[in-house]
Structure formats: structure tokens, C-alpha cells
Scaffold this motif. Structure first.
Motif, PDB file in Angstrom:
ATOM      1  N   GLN A   1      11.479 -45.807  14.284  1.00 44.01           N
ATOM      2  CA  GLN A   1      11.838 -44.430  14.617  1.00 44.01           C
ATOM      3  C   GLN A   1      10.862 -43.441  13.971  1.00 44.01           C
ATOM      4  N   ASP A   2      10.540 -43.658  12.708  1.00 45.20           N
ATOM      5  CA  ASP A   2       9.658 -42.740  11.993  1.00 45.20           C
ATOM      6  C   ASP A   2       8.245 -42.740  12.576  1.00 45.20           C
ATOM      7  N   GLU A   3       7.767 -43.920  12.975  1.00 42.70           N
ATOM      8  CA  GLU A   3       6.384 -44.047  13.446  1.00 42.70           C
ATOM      9  C   GLU A   3       6.274 -44.063  14.963  1.00 42.70           C
ATOM     10  N   ARG A   4       7.425 -44.054  15.656  1.00 45.14           N
ATOM     11  CA  ARG A   4       7.491 -44.044  17.123  1.00 45.14           C
ATOM     12  C   ARG A   4       6.665 -45.165  17.741  1.00 45.14           C
ATOM     13  N   ARG A   5       6.937 -46.386  17.268  1.00 43.69           N
ATOM     14  CA  ARG A   5       6.193 -47.538  17.769  1.00 43.69           C
ATOM     15  C   ARG A   5       7.019 -48.805  17.603  1.00 43.69           C
ATOM     16  N   VAL A   6       6.569 -49.854  18.289  1.00 48.94           N
ATOM     17  CA  VAL A   6       7.152 -51.174  18.111  1.00 48.94           C
ATOM     18  C   VAL A   6       6.673 -51.735  16.777  1.00 48.94           C
ATOM     19  N   VAL A   7       7.611 -52.271  15.999  1.00 45.89           N
ATOM     20  CA  VAL A   7       7.296 -52.831  14.688  1.00 45.89           C
ATOM     21  C   VAL A   7       7.321 -54.355  14.790  1.00 45.89           C
ATOM     22  N   THR A   8       6.237 -54.982  14.386  1.00 44.43           N
ATOM     23  CA  THR A   8       6.204 -56.442  14.327  1.00 44.43           C
ATOM     24  C   THR A   8       7.060 -56.897  13.167  1.00 44.43           C
ATOM     25  N   PHE A   9       7.973 -57.823  13.468  1.00 37.31           N
ATOM     26  CA  PHE A   9       8.944 -58.217  12.454  1.00 37.31           C
ATOM     27  C   PHE A   9       8.532 -59.540  11.835  1.00 37.31           C
ATOM     28  N   GLY A  10       8.665 -59.619  10.517  1.00 37.74           N
ATOM     29  CA  GLY A  10       8.351 -60.869   9.844  1.00 37.74           C
ATOM     30  C   GLY A  10       7.962 -60.611   8.415  1.00 37.74           C
TER      31      GLY A  10
END
Length: 348
Positions: free
Chosen positions: A339-348
Motif C-alpha cells: 500500500q505504501d509503495e503502490r506495488r506488488v511485493v515479492t514475498f519471502g
């Protein structure tokens, strides 16, 4: 049967509505002390457990050598500090969800529990909702073929800002993502494990809101897209669950019946049909082979407490492990980053 001397820390609605009736319906627990302060909660505590002592200080519970288990039902921002003291005092612990506001806090509590050889679990009771148990059965039996899409909602209509800690921006763990989102995330992780990527749209939609009251969370897996949504301005509710696969779909409306029963003061032990949904809210299964209203599995929140008792007294494996509850917070933190960076976050 062994009697497990137990204490409640906190006896607001989370304690007296969602935990005490379940504990009281499982054999083996003896509530001896309850920490609470408001006159309303003290009255309720003594009505529910007349033999218990109401105390005003956590130390009175920590120094009681007979108490082996503590049920922690306080506002989210207090979970870590109280849980830490309880585990350091050598007590087994059940924490109301969400586990903690931050992953680092959850990791520290997990370390303490392992170090002191204590049972630590979190009350992710909605794994035992009727509708989710039915979804789990459908997924595991591959009735829909290869599942490609899963969508779950937890919607309400509450257009006014109510006083209380859940609406205070300055308190860690406030807002809908921690409140309702933790249920939806736990269910998804229980079915599919950790995702590869996370994307979130988190909003404040009500007039004068200061904490999130709406979210859409996307969890991306190699072959499955998971959508989790919750809102507080949903007057006309859509499906609770929608599943699509290569052989068909399942769509479910309505909510698990246990919450409303608990709000009415009902105890599971008094009903032979506890947790059974009426036929009119069974979900619709539409596959290549058949089209029918698919009978719902019975829900039963007692599983949490029965399993907790068995884990403490006979070493049974926990149904809700603290590492699993910690992973829920990992997803929430990734969602907040998205939400803060307005992007998809790679999880891991």
C-alpha cells in the motif's frame, strides 16, 4: 479428568462472548482468576465463573503457581508486552488473534515459548467456521478440478465510528486488516501456504475514519489467484466465498452461525446441532458432473480449546501453531508495504 487451572487476562467482549462460552463447553478447564477492571466486565466474569477470583493486577496471576494456562484477550497493542510476561512466568498461553502487531514481536514470543517448553497458540478460530470447513473439503477433494481462483469476503455495514481502541490510529494493530483481515489471511495460508507475491489496496472509506476500514488483498501463487476483501460499508453483501476451477465453481453466501449464537449467550455444550448451517444458506456447487446446493460441514470453535487442552496435558500437536499466526502478520506487513509503495511485493 485433569483440571487445568486457567486465568483470563481481559474480559471484554472478546473474552466473555468469543472465548468463555467455548472454554466452558470443553471439559478439563477450571478458571480460577480473571484480570479485568470495568464494573460491567467484573459482573460478567463473576456470572460466568462464580468460583473465580477477579484480580486487578497481572502479578496476581503470574505468581499463582497453580495456574498453568492464561487466555490473553486484550487490545492488540498490548498482546506482546503481556504475553512476554506470561511466558517468562512459565505459563502456557492462548492469545486472541491477531498474534502481535509486528513480526519481530511474534518471533520473540515464539523463542520464549520454545525456550521455556511452553504451549503457545493463537485463537484463529475461524478455521472452524462451517463455510470455511466446507471450502476446505471441496478444495482437498478436487471437486472443482485444478483450482485457479479463490475469493473470500468478510463484509459488514458499520457506517459510524464507534469509540474504542480498534479505531485509534496511534495504537499498533488497529484497523480492519488486523481485525477481520487476520481471519481471512489465516484461512488462505491454511489452504495454500505462503504466496509468492502480495498486493494490497487499503482504504479509509467512512466519514471521519482514522484507521483502515476497507481492503482488497491479492495473494499470488504459481497457479492460483487469491483475493481477500473486507469492508465496513457493505449494506448488500455478495458471496462469502467464490471458488473457480477447471471443472466448475462453488459460490457460498451467508455467514457461519456460531458468532450470532454466541452473541445470544448460547453455549455449544447445550446444543447437539451446534455450528450446523440451515439448508437455505448452503453453497451452490456447479461442476461438469452436477449442479446442487452442497451440504455445509458443521462448524465448531471448541476444536481450538480441545486441542489446546490435549497439547498441554498429553503433548498433542497444535492445530494453530504460533509460526502460522506469525506468518499472518508477515502478510499484513507485506500488505502495508504494498500500500505504501503502490506495488506488488515479492514475498519471502
Amino acid at each position: 479428568m485433569k483440571q487445568l487451572h486457567t486465568a483470563f487476562v481481559g474480559y471484554g467482549s472478546g473474552g466473555r462472548i468469543y472465548n468463555a462460552p467455548i472454554l466452558s463447553s470443553v471439559s478439563g478447564f477450571r478458571v480460577t482468576k480473571i484480570l479485568t477492571s470495568s464494573p460491567h466486565n467484573i459482573k460478567a466474569a463473576l456470572q460466568d465463573f462464580p468460583e473465580a477470583e477477579v484480580v486487578s493486577n497481572l502479578v496476581e496471576i503470574l505468581e499463582d503457581s497453580e495456574i498453568r494456562l492464561v487466555i490473553l484477550v486484550l487490545p492488540n497493542h498490548l498482546h506482546y508486552s503481556f504475553a512476554k510476561q506470561i511466558l517468562e512466568a512459565g505459563k502456557h498461553l492462548l492469545v486472541e488473534k491477531p498474534f502481535t502487531p509486528h513480526v519481530r514481536e511474534a518471533n520473540e514470543l515464539i523463542r520464549l515459548a520454545h525456550q521455556n517448553n511452553l504451549v503457545l497458540s493463537i485463537n484463529h478460530n475461524r478455521r472452524w467456521d462451517s463455510d470455511f470447513r466446507t471450502v476446505e473439503r471441496i478444495v482437498k477433494s478436487s471437486l472443482l478440478g485444478r483450482l485457479v481462483e479463490y475469493e473470500a469476503h468478510f463484509d459488514r455495514f458499520r457506517n459510524e465510528i464507534k469509540p474504542g481502541w480498534k479505531e485509534k490510529q496511534e495504537l499498533a494493530g488497529s484497523g480492519i486488516l488486523y481485525d477481520l483481515g487476520s481471519h481471512l489471511i489465516d484461512q488462505a495460508l491454511h489452504l495454500f501456504g505462503l504466496p509468492k507475491e502480495v498486493f494490497a489496496d487499503i482504504r479509509m472509506q467512512r466519514d471521519h475514519a482514522s484507521v483502515p476500514d476497507n481492503f482488497e488483498l491479492l495473494l499470488f501463487y504459481p497457479q492460483i489467484k487469491v483475493t481477500l476483501k473486507a469492508g465496513t460499508l457493505v449494506k448488500e453483501k455478495g458471496p462469502t466465498f467464490t471458488l473457480h476451477g477447471t471443472k466448475g465453481s462453488y459460490v457460498k453466501y451467508g455467514a457461519d452461525v456460531q458468532e450470532e449464537a454466541l452473541k445470544k449467550g448460547q453455549l455449544p455444550k447445550d446444543f447437539s446441532d451446534w455450528g450446523r448451517e440451515p439448508e437455505e444458506i448452503w453453497g451452490k456447487l456447479n461442476t461438469l458432473d452436477k449442479k446442487e446446493f452442497y451440504k455445509s460441514e458443521p462448524g465448531d470453535y471448541r476444536v481450538v480449546y480441545q486441542n489446546l487442552f490435549d497439547a498441554i496435558t498429553s503433548g498433542a500437536e497444535l492445530e494453530v501453531k504460533p509460526e502460522q499466526a506469525r506468518d499472518v502478520i508477515k502478510i499484513i506487513e507485506a500488505a502495508q508495504q504494498s500500500q505504501d509503495e503502490r506495488r506488488v511485493v515479492t514475498f519471502g
